[in-house]
Design an enzyme around this catalytic site. Structure first.
Site, PDB file in Angstrom:
ATOM      1  CD  GLU A  20      -2.790  -1.217   2.467  1.00 12.81           C
ATOM      2  OE1 GLU A  20      -2.608  -0.377   3.357  1.00 12.81           O
ATOM      3  OE2 GLU A  20      -3.670  -2.085   2.517  1.00 12.81           O
ATOM      4  CD  GLU A  31      -4.771  -7.835   2.008  1.00 13.31           C
ATOM      5  OE1 GLU A  31      -5.628  -7.114   2.532  1.00 13.31           O
ATOM      6  OE2 GLU A  31      -3.554  -7.603   2.086  1.00 13.31           O
TER       7      GLU A  31
HETATM    8  C1  XIL Z   1      -6.260  -6.150   8.544  1.00 16.13           C
HETATM    9  C2  XIL Z   1      -6.552  -7.335   9.450  1.00 16.13           C
HETATM   10  O1  XIL Z   1      -7.429  -8.204   8.794  1.00 16.13           O
HETATM   11  C3  XIL Z   1      -7.151  -6.860  10.756  1.00 16.13           C
HETATM   12  O2  XIL Z   1      -7.289  -7.939  11.661  1.00 16.13           O
HETATM   13  C4  XIL Z   1      -6.291  -5.783  11.376  1.00 16.13           C
HETATM   14  O3  XIL Z   1      -6.910  -5.260  12.525  1.00 16.13           O
HETATM   15  C5  XIL Z   1      -6.032  -4.648  10.403  1.00 16.13           C
HETATM   16  O4  XIL Z   1      -5.470  -5.185   9.207  1.00 16.13           O
HETATM   17  N1  XIL Z   1      -4.880  -4.447   3.943  1.00 16.13           N
HETATM   18  C6  XIL Z   1      -3.919  -5.320   4.367  1.00 16.13           C
HETATM   19  C7  XIL Z   1      -4.183  -6.201   5.524  1.00 16.13           C
HETATM   20  O5  XIL Z   1      -2.881  -5.441   3.700  1.00 16.13           O
HETATM   21  O6  XIL Z   1      -3.038  -6.472   6.270  1.00 16.13           O
HETATM   22  C8  XIL Z   1      -5.265  -5.637   6.419  1.00 16.13           C
HETATM   23  O7  XIL Z   1      -5.561  -6.611   7.412  1.00 16.13           O
HETATM   24  C9  XIL Z   1      -6.475  -5.257   5.616  1.00 16.13           C
HETATM   25  C10 XIL Z   1      -6.144  -4.213   4.590  1.00 16.13           C
END
Ligand code: XIL
Length: 375
Positions: free
Chosen positions: A161, A266
């Site tokens: 990101e 994701e």
């Molecule tokens: C999220 C997790 O799922 C949560 O448990 C945590 O509180 C915050 O992060 N982008 C990403 C992930 O790359 O690491 C994030 O994961 C969601 C957004």
């Protein structure tokens, strides 16, 4: 005599029932079989699964998935809480679990502005450290973690990101101190630490043209400089209205043209209204709870569920169509109960974004997806 006969009868019935249920579960098609010659199918694991407590989740994992990624336990605030202190308790368990189950193991995420250890980019007075100090810290961080799991973790989200929707760079501490160069440096350190591991850049909302173009330029820059990048991770935190299939597809094609694999890293499809468009996975977005934003507390109405099924299926159809370009699809969690979407971008909601429900049951869409893959 009668008693013996009765016992024998009951035992016989029990054996038949067990045999039937075994055959049934063995014969029910699974996601990983369906995608065998297409792409890996993965899931993000939380502490419950990694520690072995969530046995139901682990059963689903073993049945349907062949890849895992760490949802939180490898983020810098967890794995490297102080400059001179690493915490490998959960990450070691995560990697052991993956190896025992023959999973393709992914590490997430080496350099990321969020869930960042507070010490990472500043000195004891809270002032930004110099470029040289930050380079050294990044190198130690990456070397220690990637080195520890060398040959065992097969792919790394090296940078997460770093680019915004308009195509500019996110003004993170890494960027403030090192400029754009922090990305090539991170890839170079990761490559040195494990030359055989795959290296990825990962981001959300990549269907925004600005972000897509800058990511594309980044791929070119790294390649021109002889720094390896194997794939781009497209986080798939989708809503019911956005993005369109066409937008998502355009980005898959754009990255493929640059000679890298694409991974849907994701994936979850929120069924809930977004308080504002374009939030994607911007963790700084936080909205107050309102009842209207949490409409399905008692279950999802059939028509909405159907729309969700259709949208989930159409995205998998898209991934299957581009299976030659996509190396992995990873769900961000196993069951709806696990999902971070229950708390993001609004705390305390009940979302239904994943393939398995709160009772650890496969949703009907799973077999629809499997059928689609067979065609
Ligand atoms: C999220 C997790 O799922 C949560 O448990 C945590 O509180 C915050 O992060 N982008 C990403 C992930 O790359 O690491 C994030 O994961 C969601 C957004």
């Amino acid at each position: 005599m009668r008693k013996h006969f009765y016992l024998l009868f009951i035992t016989g019935i029990a054996i038949i029932l067990i045999a039937c249920s075994n055959t049934e579960s063995k014969e029910k098609p699974t996601l990983k079989e369906a995608f065998k010659n297409k792409f890996l199918i993965g899931a993000a694991l939380n502490t419950g699964e990694i520690s072995g407590k969530d046995t139901a989740g682990l059963r689903i994992l073993a049945t349907h998935f062949n890849s895992i990624v760490a949802e939180n336990c490898m983020k810098s605030e967890v794995i490297h809480p102080l400059e001179d202190q690493f915490n490998f308790t959960l990450s070691d368990q995560f990697v052991d679990l993956g190896e025992k189950q023959d999973m393709f193991i992914i590490g997430h995420a080496l350099i990321w502005h969020s869930q960042l250890s507070p010490w990472f980019c500043v000195d004891e007075n809270g002032e930004n450290v110099s470029a040289d100090v930050l380079k050294e810290r990044m190198k130690t961080h990456i070397n220690t973690i990637v080195g520890r799991y060398k040959g065992r973790i097969k792919g790394w989200d090296v940078v997460n990101e770093a680019i915004l929707e308009d195509g500019s760079y996110r003004k993170s501490k890494f960027y403030e101190i090192l400029g754009e160069e922090f990305i090539p440096l991170a890839f170079q350190y990761a490559q040195e630490a494990d030359p055989d591991a795959e290296l990825y850049y990962n981001d959300y909302n990549e269907w925004y043209p600005g972000r897509r173009e800058t990511v594309t330029r980044l791929i070119r820059t790294l390649k021109e400089r002889g720094i390896r990048i194997d794939a781009i991770g497209m986080q798939g935190h989708l809503g019911m209205d956005s993005p369109t299939l066409e937008e998502y597809e355009e980005t898959i094609l754009a990255y493929n043209k640059e000679g890298v694999n694409v991974m849907v890293t994701e994936f979850d499809l929120s069924i809930l209204p977004f308080p504002k468009a374009g939030i994607g996975a911007d963790l700084s977005a936080n909205f107050d709870y309102q009842k209207e934003l949490n409409p399905y507390t008692e279950g999802v109405p059939a028509s909405i569920q159907e729309a969700w099924n259709a949208r989930m299926l159409s995205f998998f159809r898209l991934f299957i169509k581009h299976a030659d370009k996509i190396s992995r699809v990873t769900m961000w969690g196993i069951t709806d109960q696990d999902s971070w979407k229950n708390d993001f971008p609004v705390r305390g909601r009940k979302d239904y974004p994943l393939l398995f429900d709160r009772d650890n049951q496969e949703k009907p869409v799973v077999q629809m997806i499997i059928n689609e893959a067979k065609q």
